[in-house]
Design an enzyme around this catalytic site. Sequence first.
Site, mmCIF file in Angstrom:
data_model
loop_
_atom_site.group_PDB
_atom_site.id
_atom_site.type_symbol
_atom_site.label_atom_id
_atom_site.label_comp_id
_atom_site.label_asym_id
_atom_site.label_seq_id
_atom_site.Cartn_x
_atom_site.Cartn_y
_atom_site.Cartn_z
ATOM 1 N N ASP A 154 0.830 -1.196 0.000
ATOM 2 C CA ASP A 154 0.000 0.000 0.000
ATOM 3 C C ASP A 154 0.872 1.257 0.000
ATOM 4 O OD1 ASP A 154 -2.342 1.430 0.014
ATOM 5 O OD2 ASP A 154 -2.701 1.217 2.165
ATOM 6 N N ASN B 77 -10.448 -3.378 -6.886
ATOM 7 C CA ASN B 77 -9.647 -2.351 -7.560
ATOM 8 C C ASN B 77 -10.179 -1.960 -8.937
ATOM 9 O OD1 ASN B 77 -6.426 -3.441 -6.202
ATOM 10 N ND2 ASN B 77 -7.881 -1.923 -5.445
#
Length: 261
Positions: free
Chosen positions: A32, A80
């Site tokens: 991340d 996503n």
Amino acid sequence: MFEKFFKTNANQQEEVDLDENKIPTHIAIIMDGNGRWAQKRHLPRVAGHKQGMETVKEITKAASKLGVKVLTLYAFSTENWKRPAAEVNFLMDLPSKFFDTFVPELVENNVKVNVMGYVDQLPPKTRQAVFDAIEDTKECDGMILNFALNYGGQAEIVSAMQAIAEKVKAGALQPEDIDEQTISQHLMTNTLAPYANPELLIRTSGEERISNFLLWQIAYSELVFTDVLWPDYAPANLAEDIYQFQKRNRRFGGLNKEEEK
């Protein structure tokens, strides 16, 4: 010889003293911070993803040298797809660019590529890049570099339940015979056995949530959250996170011998 790692605190270097006999067999990482890394530098988000790809290469080689058996990287989740189309298209193009340049190094380091997720839903070019990398590294018998690509933990469990239900419907399995092992055998990590479940889960960038990643498999994983953004994550950071793991007292719901006294 076991490689030495150093971390920097207050402008001073401190050696990270790892126990080579306690290296986690399976490390999973939620990579991340790519977007924030780029924004801090006034760059487009895709620049962070591109730099993050270089980090993948460095961390893969470092983990392999440390003796990790499986390194699972959360590359693209089933959620996503909600991101802007330009970013999704860039991410779908990354595997071919990544593997084109990195597969020779993977072979040199005896690293085998595995991919879990709903690969059939990926664009043809992305699928082909994945299949080629798996084929090119199939003879490697060292660390497994396992990408979670178009993967979601809840969807994985649903798929496993559907497969089990089909066996029950066909009379090949009785409901009372379903146990934890049955479920594990129907998850996407089954091919990673005996290292299917991560011993250590790392998330970079300071966020402290699981984000639908390996929900069944991390039941007893040690969790480490680091503020380092993924493109800045280095082998020394990995060593520090493994060091944190090695300091933990893992009881798996029971007591250790000292606590039983």
